[in-house]
Design an enzyme around this catalytic site. Structure first.
Site, short mmCIF file in Angstrom:
data_model
loop_
_atom_site.label_atom_id
_atom_site.label_comp_id
_atom_site.label_asym_id
_atom_site.label_seq_id
_atom_site.Cartn_x
_atom_site.Cartn_y
_atom_site.Cartn_z
N ARG A 38 9.62 12.11 12.85
CA ARG A 38 10.83 12.88 12.56
C ARG A 38 11.60 13.23 13.83
O ARG A 38 12.83 13.30 13.81
CB ARG A 38 10.48 14.13 11.76
CG ARG A 38 10.13 13.76 10.33
CD ARG A 38 9.71 14.92 9.48
NE ARG A 38 9.79 14.53 8.06
CZ ARG A 38 9.21 15.18 7.07
NH1 ARG A 38 8.50 16.25 7.31
NH2 ARG A 38 9.34 14.75 5.84
N LYS A 195 0.31 9.18 -11.95
CA LYS A 195 0.61 9.71 -13.28
C LYS A 195 2.05 9.52 -13.72
O LYS A 195 2.98 9.68 -12.94
CB LYS A 195 0.31 11.22 -13.30
CG LYS A 195 -1.16 11.54 -13.21
CD LYS A 195 -1.37 13.03 -13.30
CE LYS A 195 -2.84 13.37 -13.47
NZ LYS A 195 -3.02 14.82 -13.59
N GLY A 353 5.36 9.34 0.00
CA GLY A 353 4.31 9.52 1.01
C GLY A 353 3.25 8.44 0.97
O GLY A 353 2.97 7.78 1.98
N GLY A 376 10.24 14.53 -1.26
CA GLY A 376 10.88 15.14 -2.43
C GLY A 376 12.33 14.74 -2.61
O GLY A 376 12.77 14.48 -3.74
P1 ADP Z 1 3.93 8.34 -3.62
O1 ADP Z 1 3.30 9.39 -2.73
O2 ADP Z 1 4.30 7.11 -2.85
O3 ADP Z 1 5.08 8.89 -4.43
P2 ADP Z 1 2.00 8.75 -5.73
O4 ADP Z 1 1.55 10.02 -5.08
O5 ADP Z 1 2.75 8.86 -6.98
O6 ADP Z 1 2.81 7.85 -4.67
O7 ADP Z 1 0.74 7.84 -6.08
C1 ADP Z 1 -0.27 7.50 -5.19
C2 ADP Z 1 -1.64 7.70 -5.78
O8 ADP Z 1 -1.82 6.97 -6.97
C3 ADP Z 1 -2.70 7.21 -4.82
O9 ADP Z 1 -3.53 8.30 -4.48
C4 ADP Z 1 -3.47 6.16 -5.62
O10 ADP Z 1 -4.85 6.17 -5.37
C5 ADP Z 1 -3.17 6.56 -7.04
N1 ADP Z 1 -3.40 5.43 -7.95
C6 ADP Z 1 -2.74 4.28 -8.00
N2 ADP Z 1 -3.26 3.46 -8.95
C7 ADP Z 1 -4.29 4.12 -9.51
C8 ADP Z 1 -5.22 3.81 -10.57
N3 ADP Z 1 -5.19 2.63 -11.21
N4 ADP Z 1 -6.13 4.73 -10.89
C9 ADP Z 1 -6.15 5.92 -10.23
N5 ADP Z 1 -5.31 6.28 -9.24
C10 ADP Z 1 -4.38 5.39 -8.89
#
Ligand code: ADP
Ligand code: MG
Length: 395
Positions: A38, A195, A353, A376
């Site tokens: 940053r 999720k 992230g 965010g």
């Molecule tokens: P970002 O931070 O890029 O927005 P997210 O926080 O939404 O991404 O998602 C990342 C998380 O999703 C990781 O911790 C990863 O392990 C989890 N993940 C991805 N695929 C699966 C899966 N099939 N089962 C469980 N967790 C998963």
């Protein structure tokens, strides 16, 4: 055709005091900055303004202080910023601000103490806006990552002083505009992660904006289950079946093709290279297995989809990428996107992230057209929301 003004529109700023909102909210470890991304992002704007003879006063927050406290001071970060910029950076305490700012000389850069020490910053209190505004002549917002918050230093002040986008803000807005504002079609989006519930607004917005929506990660399981697939022990939000089906219907109506995996990588335990590891069709997942990544056949089909597209926006890994080999699909598709970007056939924008971490793990963090570290603010933009700090720059 930009709707916001940039540093190019500021005219002669020699001797004028420019307030610059930056994101200096860097990770600290044992009193030292552990990642200076940053600070480096702030460099083009701060150096340019100082070189043009402005008196530069940086506004930024650090952490979530309830009241002024030494552990939330920007003083050590001002020192780290000086190191990155390769020029002196003054630190100005929050209670002695006016006199210290008045003493700045043209070409000098100073960091004002944590904006959140000024009670009312987060409430966009007019009294704090006045106090900030009284310190300068012009305002530059260079902190896209703070633009989803209507605070005094990100929003209120833009209505009080002539307001401009800094270089990092300009690059971010240009990249996001090219990805979803007015993209070259066809457009693909990859949405992964754990999720559906955390990305409902993202999914609902994207189906109206993109031609191909590639769903991976844990959230794909929710969609598969909603379609009647038995996903075994996989992470899955069964209570969101109706919501998932509504998204699928909405996509169909909008002419957006949804891509769900048809082969998957499964295991009985969530561990590195577990003995139970295998690849199977989505209809063959056993009751005691978990889907942890998109399968190789599906990844190949997704690569073919990307080859037909001109624009890609990506948020969320396709699998549980932190643990090998469940990073394979994310790494393979990211490398395809990077190669298509290098060929000039794809504009690729990614953010989030874990997404940034996964792209770096694939070694392609520098090879996408643009990678946003905004968190965010990036997600709210993917949801189609207008960010208050950006709107305030539009005049
Ligand atoms: P970002 O931070 O890029 O927005 P997210 O926080 O939404 O991404 O998602 C990342 C998380 O999703 C990781 O911790 C990863 O392990 C989890 N993940 C991805 N695929 C699966 C899966 N099939 N089962 C469980 N967790 C998963
Ligand atoms: Mg995350």
């Amino acid at each position: 055709m930009k709707r916001f003004k940039t540093l190019d529109d500021m005219g002669d700023i020699a001797g004028r005091t420019v307030l610059v909102r930056e994101d200096l909210n860097v990770p600290m470890h044992d009193g030292a900055v552990s990642d200076d991304t940053r600070l480096r992002a702030a460099m083009p704007t701060l150096s340019e303004l100082a070189d043009r003879g402005a008196k530069v006063l940086v506004l930024a927050h650090f952490g979530r202080p309830k009241a002024p406290a030494p552990e939330f001071s920007l003083q050590p970060i001002a020192a780290a910023l000086a190191h990155v910029l390769g020029r002196p950076v003054r630190y100005i305490d929050w209670d002695g601000d006016a006199a210290a700012v008045a003493a700045l000389r043209p070409g000098e850069i100073a960091v004002l103490e944590n904006t959140r020490f000024f009670g009312g910053e987060e409430k966009n209190d007019p009294a704090v806006v006045d106090r900030f505004a009284s310190l300068g002549d012009l305002y530059v917002n260079d902190a896209f990552s703070a633009a989803h918050r209507a605070h005094a230093s990100t929003e209120g002040i833009a209505h009080r002083l002539p307001a401009f986008a800094g270089r990092a803000m300009e690059a971010e807005l240009d990249a996001l505009e090219a990805a979803l504002g007015r993209p070259v079609k066809p457009v693909a989006a990859v949405v992964g992660g754990a999720k559906v519930s955390t990305k409902l607004d993202v999914l609902n917005h994207l189906v109206t904006r993109v031609d191909h929506l590639i769903i991976g990660g844990g959230m794909a399981n929710t969609f598969l289950a909603a379609r009647g697939v038995d996903v075994g022990k996989s992470l899955c939000e069964h209570d969101l079946a109706a919501t998932a089906n509504a998204i699928l219907t909405g996509a169909e109506q909008a002419g957006c093709t949804i891509h769900l995996p048809y082969d998957v990588v499964v295991a009985k335990e969530f561990a590195a290279n577990p003995p139970s590891l295998r690849t199977c069709n989505v209809h063959e997942v056993a009751a005691d297995e978990m889907i942890l990544d998109v399968g190789p056949a599906a990844v190949e089909a997704l690569a073919d989809v990307l080859k037909t597209c001109r624009t890609l926006v990506w948020n969320g890994p396709l699998g549980a990428f932190e643990i090998p080999p469940f990073d394979a699909a994310t790494v393979a598709l990211a490398r395809t996107a990077a190669a298509l970007t290098a060929e000039g056939s794809l504009t690729s924008v990614a953010g989030g992230g874990d997404t940034v971490a996964a792209l770096n793990q694939a070694g392609v963090g520098q090879e996408f057209s643009f990678v946003s570290t905004a968190g965010g603010a990036f997600l709210e933009w993917m949801e189609g929301k207008e960010l208050p700090g950006v709107r305030a720059l539009m005049g």
